[in-house]
Write a protein that holds these residues in place. Structure first.
Motif: not given
Length: 544
Positions: A43-49, A51-52, A54-62, A93-96
């Motif tokens: 759940x935390x993995x889905x959340x933070x990626x 959110x990334x 939703x912020x700038x269109x990139x996942x945490x790995x860029x 991920x995209x739905x969230x």
């Protein structure tokens, strides 16, 4: 099924249907922020990626708008050798991310999309498919109730995980296929194939089950006898393949995704076979298939279906089956009706084939009782159970009415027990399995510490990087990521920690003894979960 001379069924009044869906939504979303009691690692993995994204269109790995999500977080996760090989399907991920464009990140908002899909969309679509198939609104409502009251659906639907996401696509496929078999309009068959192709990106089990559904579609179309059936099969297959073209392009640039994903879902026997000689692999081949056969059969075990559910507390209460106990009567009754009544011959092969093929993803992984990988089977169980109600109508009225009333009362009583247990004792016995660290309590202690110079986490803490980032985002403290470090909890590895640093580890006696003996650290607080089990220890660096 409908034919040209069959009158259109009168559905349940919209007001009644709306009330039923609102009641289901309430059951699936009530206290969603604190039940499950802890945030799970995935759940935390889905959340933070999400959110990334939703912020700038990139996942945490860029990666910009990735087709598949790699879980590696270069700023937070402590074990890249594991997370760099973990790839997840993109849909949740995209739905969230779409939701998080409007709402803040919390446990409630994170779990809300899957809860609404499981509690509202899936029962509504099941009702529509059953209505199309049965032509009787009350029977269709029973099919929807079977899937909505499934204890496994309740558990999985209230977690921010993608297990439930394939079901709307399978239901949409089945509805379109039924419509085509009724009226022969090719667009419905093509839409059925398209839905399967899109559903391929919902959850990893769809990689196996969606092609199975396509094979069922071929069987139905070719057996229908229409003169254009070959052309319709070709167009339906093309519609299924069209959404997969981006995946093939993605694999050209990221071939490691397929390799990593397939190796991750190997059974333990497969993993052993990889490291030995080819001759030994040939010898172990029958054992591998025997394990997969046992895994397949386990999902039809009556104890799993009707009594205990799966073996993992995060997917089963352990005190009820995948479906409620009355379905143990309705399911075989439905199979009997479809076997003996010629009117069901056009649709019976579709339902039985779907039921038999849905456990294949779990069987491929070789995991016993992993019901979450066979969740699509619930669709066919619910529809066949609804057919089973028609068998009671053959009995004398003095018998079938009390029988149906007893089954309904039994279902209500059992679901009431399941729901009460879920919010009471279940949260105690399952807490460890959701989060062995009880990280929400750890985060409260860390975030309330004044003038905190640095935070150290032991490397062996489960999914701690994503959980820490989640709570930092939730409380708007992302600045602390720059002061976070992942370490081995040994005095020599912690020598450079500034005074006041807090270190989080599991409660392990030799670690505690070594740190306290060093004279540089003291226990600041021990963390216990809601079941009063020791989960973590927070140390404080003493002044030099």
């Amino acid at each position: 099924m409908q034919t040209d001379d069959t009158p259109t069924p009168t559905p349940i009044p919209r007001r009644v249907l709306l009330i039923a869906l609102l009641a289901s939504a309430f059951l699936y979303t009530g206290r969603l922020g604190d039940a499950p009691v802890y945030l799970g690692g995935d759940e935390a993995h889905f959340a933070v990626h999400a959110k990334a994204i939703a912020t700038d269109g990139r996942n945490l790995d860029g990666m910009f708008l990735p087709l598949f999500f790699n879980l590696w977080d270069p700023q937070g996760d402590q074990q890249p050798h594991d997370l760099k090989t973990r790839w997840y399907q993109p849909m949740l991920f995209y739905l969230t991310a779409l939701e998080l464009r409007l709402l803040p990140l919390t446990e409630l908002t994170l779990r809300l999309p899957t809860a609404l899909i499981a509690g509202v969309l899936i029962p509504f679509m099941t009702y529509q498919v059953a209505l199309r198939m049965l032509q009787q609104p009350r029977l269709a409502a029973i099919g929807a109730a079977v899937i909505a009251t499934s204890p496994t659906m309740l558990l999985l639907g209230r977690q921010a995980l993608d297990y439930v996401l394939p079901l709307p696509f399978v239901l949409g496929w089945l509805w379109c296929l039924l419509v085509y078999l009724d009226n022969g309009r090719a667009w419905f068959a093509i839409a059925a194939g398209l839905l399967l192709g899109i559903g391929f990106y919902s959850y990893i089990a769809a990689w196996i089950f969606m092609p199975c559904c396509l094979a069922i579609t071929w069987m139905a179309l070719l057996g229908d006898g229409r003169p254009d059936r070959v052309r319709v099969v070709a167009w339906t297959t093309a519609a299924f393949a069209a959404p997969l073209l981006p995946m093939f392009a993605w694999l050209m640039w990221h071939p490691e995704m397929l390799r990593d994903t397939l190796s991750r879902y190997q059974s333990s026997q497969d993993a052993v076979a990889v490291s030995i000689t080819s001759e030994s692999q040939r010898l172990l081949g029958p054992e591998l298939w025997a394990q997969r056969l046992r895994a397949y059969a386990s999902l039809f075990d009556p104890r799993v279906l009707f009594v205990t559910g799966g073996p993992v507390p995060t997917t089963s209460l352990g005190r009820s089956g995948v479906v409620l106990l009355p379905v143990a009567i309705l399911l075989p009754a439905g199979l009997f009706v479809m076997w003996t009544d010629r009117r069901w011959r056009p649709i019976a092969p579709l339902l039985v084939a779907g039921l038999l093929l849905a456990p294949l993803p779990a069987a491929f992984a070789g995991e016993i009782g992993m019901v979450q990988r066979a969740l699509c089977a619930l669709i066919f169980v619910a529809l066949i159970a609804a057919v089973g109600v028609t068998l009671a109508a053959r009995l004398p009225r003095a018998i079938h009415r009390p029988l149906l009333a007893a089954l309904i009362l039994m279902s209500v009583a059992q679901f009431t027990y399941v729901y009460r247990d879920y919010f009471t004792h279940y949260k105690l016995r399952s807490a460890f399995y959701y989060d062995s660290i009880a990280f929400v309590h750890v985060a409260d202690e860390l975030l309330n510490a004044p003038d905190l110079p640095a935070v150290y986490f032991s490397r062996d803490l489960d999914d701690v990087g994503s959980k820490w980032r989640f709570y930092l985002i939730k409380h708007r403290r992302e600045d602390m990521l720059a002061r976070t470090k992942y370490v081995e909890p040994e005095p020599q590895a912690l020598a450079d920690a500034p005074p006041g640093t807090l270190l989080v580890t599991y409660k392990v006696s030799h670690v505690i003894e070594a740190l306290e003996t060093s004279g540089a650290w003291r226990v600041r607080r021990e963390i216990f979960d809601v079941d009063n089990r020791p989960s973590a220890v927070i140390f404080e660096r003493l002044p030099r």
